[in-house]
Design an enzyme around this catalytic site. Structure first.
Site, PDB file in Angstrom:
ATOM      1  CG  ASP A 153      -1.455  -0.465   8.029  1.00  0.00           C
ATOM      2  OD1 ASP A 153      -2.236  -0.055   8.286  1.00  0.00           O
ATOM      3  OD2 ASP A 153      -1.417  -1.726   7.452  1.00  0.00           O
ATOM      4  CG  ASP A 176       2.625  -7.436   7.418  1.00  0.00           C
ATOM      5  OD1 ASP A 176       3.092  -6.354   6.608  1.00  0.00           O
ATOM      6  OD2 ASP A 176       2.944  -8.266   7.772  1.00  0.00           O
ATOM      7  CG  ASP A 190       1.638  -3.333  10.493  1.00  0.00           C
ATOM      8  OD1 ASP A 190       2.479  -2.085   9.573  1.00  0.00           O
ATOM      9  OD2 ASP A 190       0.780  -3.946   9.591  1.00  0.00           O
ATOM     10  N   GLY A 248       0.990  -1.227   0.138  1.00  0.00           N
ATOM     11  CA  GLY A 248      -0.326  -0.027   0.133  1.00  0.00           C
ATOM     12  C   GLY A 248       1.052   1.297   0.042  1.00  0.00           C
ATOM     13  NE  ARG A 285      -2.837  -5.378   4.445  1.00  0.00           N
ATOM     14  CZ  ARG A 285      -2.096  -6.026   3.790  1.00  0.00           C
ATOM     15  NH1 ARG A 285      -1.000  -7.069   4.703  1.00  0.00           N
ATOM     16  NH2 ARG A 285      -1.122  -6.026   2.439  1.00  0.00           N
ATOM     17  CB  THR A 288       2.933   0.583   6.043  1.00  0.00           C
ATOM     18  OG1 THR A 288       1.066   0.254   6.316  1.00  0.00           O
ATOM     19  CG2 THR A 288       4.050   0.055   7.270  1.00  0.00           C
ATOM     20  NE  ARG A 336      -2.352  -4.121  -1.636  1.00  0.00           N
ATOM     21  CZ  ARG A 336      -1.763  -4.279  -0.917  1.00  0.00           C
ATOM     22  NH1 ARG A 336      -0.589  -4.792   0.302  1.00  0.00           N
ATOM     23  NH2 ARG A 336      -2.073  -2.938   0.311  1.00  0.00           N
TER      24      ARG A 336
HETATM   25  P1  ATP Z   1       1.249  -2.069   3.254  1.00  0.00           P
HETATM   26  O1  ATP Z   1       1.725  -2.743   4.994  1.00  0.00           O
HETATM   27  O2  ATP Z   1       1.334  -0.902   3.468  1.00  0.00           O
HETATM   28  O3  ATP Z   1      -0.002  -3.693   2.898  1.00  0.00           O
HETATM   29  P2  ATP Z   1       2.820  -4.723   2.721  1.00  0.00           P
HETATM   30  O4  ATP Z   1       4.154  -4.678   1.457  1.00  0.00           O
HETATM   31  O5  ATP Z   1       2.570  -5.569   3.704  1.00  0.00           O
HETATM   32  O6  ATP Z   1       2.200  -3.012   2.535  1.00  0.00           O
HETATM   33  P3  ATP Z   1       1.570  -6.383   0.624  1.00  0.00           P
HETATM   34  O7  ATP Z   1       0.559  -6.540  -0.128  1.00  0.00           O
HETATM   35  O8  ATP Z   1       1.461  -7.601   2.110  1.00  0.00           O
HETATM   36  O9  ATP Z   1       2.339  -5.246   0.959  1.00  0.00           O
HETATM   37  O10 ATP Z   1       3.195  -7.296   0.424  1.00  0.00           O
HETATM   38  C1  ATP Z   1       3.711  -6.191  -0.769  1.00  0.00           C
HETATM   39  C2  ATP Z   1       4.583  -7.700  -2.145  1.00  0.00           C
HETATM   40  O11 ATP Z   1       5.712  -8.007  -0.948  1.00  0.00           O
HETATM   41  C3  ATP Z   1       3.218  -8.860  -2.558  1.00  0.00           C
HETATM   42  O12 ATP Z   1       2.284  -8.004  -3.691  1.00  0.00           O
HETATM   43  C4  ATP Z   1       4.414  -9.834  -2.972  1.00  0.00           C
HETATM   44  O13 ATP Z   1       4.706  -9.186  -4.317  1.00  0.00           O
HETATM   45  C5  ATP Z   1       5.312  -9.461  -1.850  1.00  0.00           C
HETATM   46  N1  ATP Z   1       4.901 -10.029  -0.801  1.00  0.00           N
HETATM   47  C6  ATP Z   1       4.475 -10.682   0.051  1.00  0.00           C
HETATM   48  N2  ATP Z   1       4.509 -11.739   0.738  1.00  0.00           N
HETATM   49  C7  ATP Z   1       5.457 -11.971   0.140  1.00  0.00           C
HETATM   50  C8  ATP Z   1       6.101 -13.527   0.523  1.00  0.00           C
HETATM   51  N3  ATP Z   1       5.124 -14.458   1.700  1.00  0.00           N
HETATM   52  N4  ATP Z   1       6.994 -14.487  -0.278  1.00  0.00           N
HETATM   53  C9  ATP Z   1       7.422 -13.626  -1.109  1.00  0.00           C
HETATM   54  N5  ATP Z   1       7.076 -11.679  -1.441  1.00  0.00           N
HETATM   55  C10 ATP Z   1       5.923 -11.337  -0.698  1.00  0.00           C
END
Ligand code: ATP
Length: 324
Positions: free
Chosen positions: A129, A104, A131, A12, A173, A127, A73
């Protein structure tokens, strides 16, 4: 030896991401390194959407919300084949290290990639959040908190004019930081958060007939995932328990992500971006840059991802105490 750093934003978007991109780019250039900007997060890494950045490419962006690199994503990066393709692009572009700005999920992907292909990865917590364990604040959190508080202030004007209970759904989240702290800042009657899911008790405390008589308005914040169905579910619960009150639901949605970053977020992103480049030059790898007691710290990505950050008990108690 690191000569070229790749930088991307993922997950995000959050206000202050641009300030972080600017800081990483300029700090790297100042150290004589090259910067390759990767568009659309891990998706752009797989597709080869890479551009060499100069200092001018990041001018005039510190005050802008969102991310000039776009975010995405990317399911493909979760597969070994996707990461293999991403590594081919890394080799082709001669990228020696990565700075990933996100949450994360972004760190989980980055850590896996670092382990599989022996490439240093530094995470910047971007982020709204807040978190991530190991950092007092994440880039974007302060701005989002300010936006939510401003919305509550506006709702309060209407709330005081009617005998209604306003329910405001807030993002986060799995975490209640935004909701709890916005509730304190907005002088709200209650906050329904995943960490303290005492929904019925809180409703009773906040708007139960005894206390309600002394109040001219009630605003209750509901974290989006604290209760299935969010604020709408809590509204139904209230109308069932207290049919004398009518409820109004406001879902703040993506308003909470936008806007110009606060001074705090710009400074945080700038300090963290500079620290990320320095960390790479110092031989650090697979760490998140965090802030604790106003000091920059480096936290292993594994800890930032896996350890659970709890809301502060005194904040929770402050809300309960002050909402009488
Ligand atoms: P936010 O907390 O703002 O949503 P985020 O980084 O947690 O941010 P996610 O959509 O969970 O957002 O993850 C971003 C991208 O990271 C995913 O679209 C994917 O490409 C990669 N990613 C997430 N989890 C994994 C995983 N277990 N293995 C490999 N790549 C991952």
């Amino acid at each position: 030896m690191i000569k070229t750093i790749g930088v991307l934003t993922s997950g995000g978007d959050a206000p202050g991401m641009n300030a972080a991109i600017r800081a990483v780019t300029r700090a790297a250039i100042a150290q004589g390194l090259q910067v390759k900007a990767i568009y659309r997060g891990y998706k752009g890494l797989i597709d080869g959407e890479v551009k060499s950045f100069t200092s001018q490419d990041v001018s005039g962006i510190i005050q802008r919300g969102g991310t000039i690199l776009k975010s995405a994503r990317c399911m493909e990066f979760m597969t070994p084949e996707g990461r293999k393709q991403a590594h081919k692009v890394i080799q082709k572009e001669k990228i020696d290290a990565l700075v990933v700005i996100g949450g994360d999920g972004t760190f989980t992907g980055g850590r896996l990639f670092a382990q599989e292909y022996d490439i240093p990865v530094i995470g910047l917590p971007g982020t709204i959040d807040n978190d991530l364990w190991g950092t007092d604040a994440t880039i974007g959190y302060d701005t989002s908190l300010g936006t939510i508080t401003e919305c509550i202030d506006k709702l309060r004007d209407t709330a005081t004019s009617h005998e209604r209970v306003f329910l405001v759904e807030v993002m986060g989240r799995d975490a209640g930081f935004l909701t709890l702290n916005a509730a304190i800042a907005g002088g709200c009657e209650a906050a329904i958060i995943p960490e303290r899911a005492q929904v019925k008790e809180q409703i009773e405390e906040a708007i139960g007939s005894g206390k309600r008589k002394t109040k001219s308005s009630s605003i209750v914040l509901v974290q989006e995932h604290a209760v299935e169905g969010g604020a709408a579910t809590v509204a139904k619960m209230i109308e069932k328990i207290h049919p004398e009150f009518s409820t109004r639901v406001t879902v703040l949605g993506h308003l909470q992500r936008g806007g110009s970053p606060s001074a705090y977020d710009r400074i945080l992103a700038s300090r963290m971006g500079v620290a990320a480049v320095q960390a790479l030059l110092d031989g650090q790898r697979n760490v998140m840059v965090g802030i604790q007691n106003d000091d920059i710290v480096l936290i292993p990505l594994s800890k930032a991802i896996h350890q659970k950050k709890d809301v502060k008990e005194d904040s929770w108690q402050a809300l309960l105490t002050l909402s009488i």
